[in-house]
Design an enzyme around this catalytic site. Sequence first.
Site, PDB file in Angstrom:
ATOM      1  N   ARG A 230      21.245   6.724  38.005  1.00  0.00           N
ATOM      2  CA  ARG A 230      21.424   7.562  36.820  1.00  0.00           C
ATOM      3  C   ARG A 230      20.114   7.538  36.021  1.00  0.00           C
ATOM      4  O   ARG A 230      19.440   6.505  35.967  1.00  0.00           O
ATOM      5  CB  ARG A 230      22.541   7.013  35.916  1.00  0.00           C
ATOM      6  CG  ARG A 230      23.943   7.339  36.376  1.00  0.00           C
ATOM      7  CD  ARG A 230      24.275   8.822  36.221  1.00  0.00           C
ATOM      8  NE  ARG A 230      25.623   9.137  36.645  1.00  0.00           N
ATOM      9  CZ  ARG A 230      25.961   9.555  37.871  1.00  0.00           C
ATOM     10  NH1 ARG A 230      25.043   9.705  38.811  1.00  0.00           N
ATOM     11  NH2 ARG A 230      27.212   9.847  38.159  1.00  0.00           N
ATOM     12  N   GLU A 259      19.471  15.578  31.934  1.00  0.00           N
ATOM     13  CA  GLU A 259      19.619  16.657  32.932  1.00  0.00           C
ATOM     14  C   GLU A 259      20.280  17.884  32.319  1.00  0.00           C
ATOM     15  O   GLU A 259      21.183  17.733  31.498  1.00  0.00           O
ATOM     16  CB  GLU A 259      20.487  16.149  34.102  1.00  0.00           C
ATOM     17  CG  GLU A 259      19.816  15.025  34.847  1.00  0.00           C
ATOM     18  CD  GLU A 259      20.724  14.397  35.897  1.00  0.00           C
ATOM     19  OE1 GLU A 259      21.790  14.959  36.220  1.00  0.00           O
ATOM     20  OE2 GLU A 259      20.366  13.320  36.393  1.00  0.00           O
ATOM     21  N   HIS A 277      19.461  16.315  41.099  1.00  0.00           N
ATOM     22  CA  HIS A 277      20.707  15.520  41.192  1.00  0.00           C
ATOM     23  C   HIS A 277      21.580  16.006  42.368  1.00  0.00           C
ATOM     24  O   HIS A 277      22.679  16.528  42.165  1.00  0.00           O
ATOM     25  CB  HIS A 277      21.490  15.589  39.868  1.00  0.00           C
ATOM     26  CG  HIS A 277      22.501  14.480  39.748  1.00  0.00           C
ATOM     27  ND1 HIS A 277      22.866  13.934  38.547  1.00  0.00           N
ATOM     28  CD2 HIS A 277      23.238  13.821  40.692  1.00  0.00           C
ATOM     29  CE1 HIS A 277      23.782  12.996  38.752  1.00  0.00           C
ATOM     30  NE2 HIS A 277      24.013  12.905  40.053  1.00  0.00           N
TER      31      HIS A 277
HETATM   32  P1  NAP Z   1      29.520   0.437  43.379  1.00  0.00           P
HETATM   33  O1  NAP Z   1      30.006   0.241  44.773  1.00  0.00           O
HETATM   34  O2  NAP Z   1      30.457   0.223  42.238  1.00  0.00           O
HETATM   35  O3  NAP Z   1      28.245  -0.541  43.179  1.00  0.00           O
HETATM   36  C1  NAP Z   1      27.615  -0.746  41.965  1.00  0.00           C
HETATM   37  C2  NAP Z   1      26.636  -1.906  42.094  1.00  0.00           C
HETATM   38  O4  NAP Z   1      25.874  -2.005  40.892  1.00  0.00           O
HETATM   39  C3  NAP Z   1      27.296  -3.261  42.303  1.00  0.00           C
HETATM   40  O5  NAP Z   1      26.543  -4.012  43.223  1.00  0.00           O
HETATM   41  C4  NAP Z   1      27.228  -3.927  40.931  1.00  0.00           C
HETATM   42  O6  NAP Z   1      27.210  -5.340  41.081  1.00  0.00           O
HETATM   43  C5  NAP Z   1      25.887  -3.359  40.438  1.00  0.00           C
HETATM   44  N1  NAP Z   1      25.776  -3.397  38.980  1.00  0.00           N
HETATM   45  C6  NAP Z   1      26.707  -3.000  38.072  1.00  0.00           C
HETATM   46  N2  NAP Z   1      26.263  -3.223  36.838  1.00  0.00           N
HETATM   47  C7  NAP Z   1      25.026  -3.795  36.955  1.00  0.00           C
HETATM   48  C8  NAP Z   1      24.076  -4.275  36.022  1.00  0.00           C
HETATM   49  N3  NAP Z   1      24.313  -4.221  34.708  1.00  0.00           N
HETATM   50  N4  NAP Z   1      22.910  -4.776  36.507  1.00  0.00           N
HETATM   51  C9  NAP Z   1      22.682  -4.830  37.840  1.00  0.00           C
HETATM   52  N5  NAP Z   1      23.560  -4.397  38.769  1.00  0.00           N
HETATM   53  C10 NAP Z   1      24.715  -3.882  38.328  1.00  0.00           C
HETATM   54  O7  NAP Z   1      28.923   1.891  43.179  1.00  0.00           O
HETATM   55  P2  NAP Z   1      28.282   2.871  44.283  1.00  0.00           P
HETATM   56  O8  NAP Z   1      29.354   3.672  44.914  1.00  0.00           O
HETATM   57  O9  NAP Z   1      27.349   2.085  45.146  1.00  0.00           O
HETATM   58  O10 NAP Z   1      27.478   3.874  43.308  1.00  0.00           O
HETATM   59  C11 NAP Z   1      26.450   3.356  42.470  1.00  0.00           C
HETATM   60  C12 NAP Z   1      26.007   4.438  41.493  1.00  0.00           C
HETATM   61  O11 NAP Z   1      25.281   5.460  42.166  1.00  0.00           O
HETATM   62  C13 NAP Z   1      27.127   5.219  40.796  1.00  0.00           C
HETATM   63  O12 NAP Z   1      27.677   4.506  39.696  1.00  0.00           O
HETATM   64  C14 NAP Z   1      26.441   6.491  40.366  1.00  0.00           C
HETATM   65  O13 NAP Z   1      25.936   6.360  39.047  1.00  0.00           O
HETATM   66  C15 NAP Z   1      25.276   6.613  41.345  1.00  0.00           C
HETATM   67  N6  NAP Z   1      25.451   7.804  42.196  1.00  0.00           N
HETATM   68  C16 NAP Z   1      24.507   8.777  42.173  1.00  0.00           C
HETATM   69  C17 NAP Z   1      24.652   9.906  42.953  1.00  0.00           C
HETATM   70  C18 NAP Z   1      23.620  10.999  42.967  1.00  0.00           C
HETATM   71  O14 NAP Z   1      23.963  12.139  43.234  1.00  0.00           O
HETATM   72  N7  NAP Z   1      22.360  10.706  42.705  1.00  0.00           N
HETATM   73  C19 NAP Z   1      25.776  10.054  43.777  1.00  0.00           C
HETATM   74  C20 NAP Z   1      26.711   9.037  43.784  1.00  0.00           C
HETATM   75  C21 NAP Z   1      26.537   7.915  43.001  1.00  0.00           C
HETATM   76  P3  NAP Z   1      27.602  -6.337  39.885  1.00  0.00           P
HETATM   77  O15 NAP Z   1      28.885  -5.797  39.282  1.00  0.00           O
HETATM   78  O16 NAP Z   1      27.738  -7.677  40.556  1.00  0.00           O
HETATM   79  O17 NAP Z   1      26.467  -6.320  38.925  1.00  0.00           O
END
Ligand code: NAP
Length: 310
Positions: A230, A259, A277
């Site tokens: 993000r 954005e 995005h």
């Molecule tokens: P996920 O499975 O929930 O994984 C999130 C990861 O981030 C976990 O390892 C979590 O571990 C870590 N995290 C959370 N808070 C944190 C913090 N304060 N500091 C460091 N690490 C932290 O989510 P995902 O499915 O992999 O997706 C991740 C993100 O990608 C989404 O939330 C979204 O914003 C983004 N995304 C972007 C697109 C795009 O089009 N560009 C598409 C899809 C998703 P801990 O809780 O142990 O910290």
Amino acid sequence: MSKILQIGPLSENFNQALAAEHQVTALWQQADPQAFLREQGAQFELVATSARFGLSAGQMELLPSLKAICSFGVGYDAIAVEQARDRGIPVSTTPDVLTDCVADLAMGMLIDIARRIAESDRFVRSGDWEKRGFPLAMRVSGMRMGIVGFGSIGQAIARRAGGFDMPVRYHSRRPVADSPYTHEADLQELARWADFLVLACPGGDATRNLINAPVLKALGHKGYLINIARGSVVDEPALIDALQQHVIAGAALDVFAHEPKVPQALREMNNVLLLPHVGSATVQTRQQMEDLLTANIKAFVESGKLLTPL
Ligand code: NAP
């Protein structure tokens, strides 16, 4: 037929199919959405939205009968999840189905910015190749990848990095149990170690400006930042400064602070890749995301339970 409030449009197919099954009100088509919510909000028990359109705390306040929020995408930083939790309103997203496409794009962005693919395309198109040679690029295979956020997407990126013989370490608040990769509790240390720092954590207040000037300095003048998480995760003015001062080598960005506004300074730089995005934006994945959103809505209407709650 259930009364559903849809916050913003998805594909035409989805909008039509939802409207055929349920009584749907399109909030974005109301002349004054706030006034509409004030007058009519009490009739809706279900909201259909997306990571992009979200549901703000102010909107939620005007929906006193709300029982569930079904969202398209996995990011929930635009949804007032704390208020939903306080009111006992479950929220569903569309996890897993988009993981591969987002991870694919992260690798594509990394290879592009390192090997200067888009830049060399501009070089050929402009006719500059007839005047001079193209500068050398940065190797990808065998270089170090640091991943910030090691959930579904972060781990899928790590698996792909294995195909390029890249050593991987990651940063998250808690180490992932049984992971073969090294957890780095100190983000600056991870940045110092990495050649490529890839962001795959959620947005929102907990990660706002996590990537700031000291982290960029630690990444260093040979390091690259890849952001598919993000825009809010990166201190954008600090990033622009770091790129202009060659504190880091380059950045590949799919997401931005405001954005679809992208700062002019970034647009003018050659050592950045700018994408609108599009992490999950393939025909196949977007269809699967819509199918999962539809399935969540159906499950809630029929059984009062969501399939993929947060
Ligand atoms: P996920 O499975 O929930 O994984 C999130 C990861 O981030 C976990 O390892 C979590 O571990 C870590 N995290 C959370 N808070 C944190 C913090 N304060 N500091 C460091 N690490 C932290 O989510 P995902 O499915 O992999 O997706 C991740 C993100 O990608 C989404 O939330 C979204 O914003 C983004 N995304 C972007 C697109 C795009 O089009 N560009 C598409 C899809 C998703 P801990 O809780 O142990 O910290």
